[in-house]
Scaffold this motif. Structure first.
Motif, PDB file in Angstrom:
ATOM      1  N   GLY A   1       4.127  -0.876   8.647  1.00 33.11           N
ATOM      2  CA  GLY A   1       5.239  -1.560   8.009  1.00 33.11           C
ATOM      3  C   GLY A   1       4.844  -2.374   6.803  1.00 33.11           C
ATOM      4  N   GLY A   2       3.563  -2.565   6.600  1.00 36.29           N
ATOM      5  CA  GLY A   2       3.081  -3.346   5.480  1.00 36.29           C
ATOM      6  C   GLY A   2       2.960  -2.537   4.210  1.00 36.29           C
ATOM      7  N   SER A   3       2.416  -3.177   3.170  1.00 42.34           N
ATOM      8  CA  SER A   3       2.313  -2.562   1.849  1.00 42.34           C
ATOM      9  C   SER A   3       0.928  -2.760   1.259  1.00 42.34           C
ATOM     10  CB  SER A   3       3.340  -3.174   0.892  1.00 42.34           C
ATOM     11  OG  SER A   3       4.660  -2.952   1.327  1.00 42.34           O
TER      12      SER A   3
ATOM     13  N   ARG B   1       8.843   5.978   0.075  1.00 42.58           N
ATOM     14  CA  ARG B   1       7.952   4.899   0.488  1.00 42.58           C
ATOM     15  C   ARG B   1       6.889   4.579  -0.561  1.00 42.58           C
ATOM     16  NH1 ARG B   1       4.686   5.513   4.661  1.00 42.58           N
ATOM     17  NH2 ARG B   1       4.519   7.791   4.460  1.00 42.58           N
ATOM     18  N   PHE B   2       6.394   5.608  -1.248  1.00 40.44           N
ATOM     19  CA  PHE B   2       5.335   5.441  -2.242  1.00 40.44           C
ATOM     20  C   PHE B   2       5.908   5.621  -3.642  1.00 40.44           C
ATOM     21  CE2 PHE B   2       1.427   6.902   0.454  1.00 40.44           C
ATOM     22  CZ  PHE B   2       1.782   6.029   1.448  1.00 40.44           C
ATOM     23  N   THR B   3       5.328   4.911  -4.606  1.00 40.11           N
ATOM     24  CA  THR B   3       5.711   5.042  -6.002  1.00 40.11           C
ATOM     25  C   THR B   3       4.461   5.110  -6.869  1.00 40.11           C
ATOM     26  OG1 THR B   3       7.747   3.770  -5.650  1.00 40.11           O
ATOM     27  CG2 THR B   3       7.002   4.062  -7.924  1.00 40.11           C
TER      28      THR B   3
ATOM     29  N   GLN C   1       1.936   2.391  -5.423  1.00 41.54           N
ATOM     30  CA  GLN C   1       2.536   1.366  -4.577  1.00 41.54           C
ATOM     31  C   GLN C   1       2.942   2.022  -3.267  1.00 41.54           C
ATOM     32  OE1 GLN C   1       3.053  -2.063  -5.141  1.00 41.54           O
ATOM     33  NE2 GLN C   1       3.581  -2.008  -2.962  1.00 41.54           N
ATOM     34  N   MET C   2       2.420   1.509  -2.164  1.00 41.94           N
ATOM     35  CA  MET C   2       2.656   2.089  -0.850  1.00 41.94           C
ATOM     36  C   MET C   2       3.378   1.064   0.013  1.00 41.94           C
ATOM     37  SD  MET C   2      -0.979   4.060  -0.186  1.00 41.94           S
ATOM     38  CE  MET C   2      -1.877   2.514  -0.044  1.00 41.94           C
ATOM     39  N   ASN C   3       4.604   1.377   0.393  1.00 40.54           N
ATOM     40  CA  ASN C   3       5.413   0.513   1.237  1.00 40.54           C
ATOM     41  C   ASN C   3       5.697   1.191   2.568  1.00 40.54           C
ATOM     42  OD1 ASN C   3       5.629  -1.371  -0.904  1.00 40.54           O
ATOM     43  ND2 ASN C   3       7.463  -0.353  -1.699  1.00 40.54           N
ATOM     44  N   SER C   4       6.122   0.396   3.531  1.00 39.33           N
ATOM     45  CA  SER C   4       6.468   0.909   4.860  1.00 39.33           C
ATOM     46  C   SER C   4       5.383   1.815   5.408  1.00 39.33           C
ATOM     47  CB  SER C   4       7.811   1.648   4.799  1.00 39.33           C
ATOM     48  OG  SER C   4       8.843   0.807   4.342  1.00 39.33           O
ATOM     49  N   LEU C   5       4.161   1.346   5.347  1.00 41.83           N
ATOM     50  CA  LEU C   5       3.023   2.165   5.738  1.00 41.83           C
ATOM     51  C   LEU C   5       3.051   2.501   7.220  1.00 41.83           C
ATOM     52  CD1 LEU C   5       0.344   0.455   3.533  1.00 41.83           C
ATOM     53  CD2 LEU C   5       0.844   2.909   3.531  1.00 41.83           C
TER      54      LEU C   5
ATOM     55  N   ARG D   1      -1.108  -1.798  -2.761  1.00 45.66           N
ATOM     56  CA  ARG D   1      -1.017  -1.240  -4.103  1.00 45.66           C
ATOM     57  C   ARG D   1      -2.400  -0.802  -4.544  1.00 45.66           C
ATOM     58  NH1 ARG D   1       0.311  -4.134  -9.914  1.00 45.66           N
ATOM     59  NH2 ARG D   1       1.378  -2.371 -10.898  1.00 45.66           N
TER      60      ARG D   1
END
Length: 119
Positions: free
Chosen positions: A15-17, A67-69, A82-86, A19
């Motif tokens: 759930g973490g992020s 989730r990723f950008t 950028q990685m979110n909701s891992l 970069r």
């Protein structure tokens, strides 16, 4: 010769992020398409994301869409992920790579940065 250096990996809970950053060593960085790849233990390397030379177009693996950008700052010779909701299944060594014109294959690779997602 182009040198690529990744940074930003680490340990994060689900759930973490995070970069990730990848810095290139040449002025011609702005002419390269750039990609992020990952390789998990016991699995083959897979493409995560790709961005064109000016950042106007990008593509993602289905597993990371939403989730990723991927982005880039050519003035800094840097590409980001950028990685979110891992998720735990995102755990892998992440590599950046450069595709020089004519495009179609990646000629230069970084040495990777470890991303570990715990549950």
């Amino acid at each position: 010769q182009v040198q690529l250096v990744e940074s930003g990996g680490g340990l994060v809970q689900a759930g973490g992020s995070l970069r990730l950053s990848c810095v290139g060593s040449r002025r011609t960085f702005s002419s390269y398409a750039m990609g992020w790849f990952r390789q998990a233990p016991g699995k083959e390397r897979e493409s995560v994301a790709r961005i064109n030379w000016n950042g106007s177009s990008s593509v993602y693996a289905d597993s990371v869409k939403g989730r990723f950008t991927i982005s880039r700052d050519n003035a800094k010779n840097t590409v980001y992920l950028q990685m979110n909701s891992l998720k735990p299944e995102d755990t892998a060594v992440y590599y950046c790579a450069a595709d020089q014109f004519p495009y179609g294959s990646y000629e230069y690779w970084g040495q990777g940065t470890q991303v570990t997602v715990s549950s």
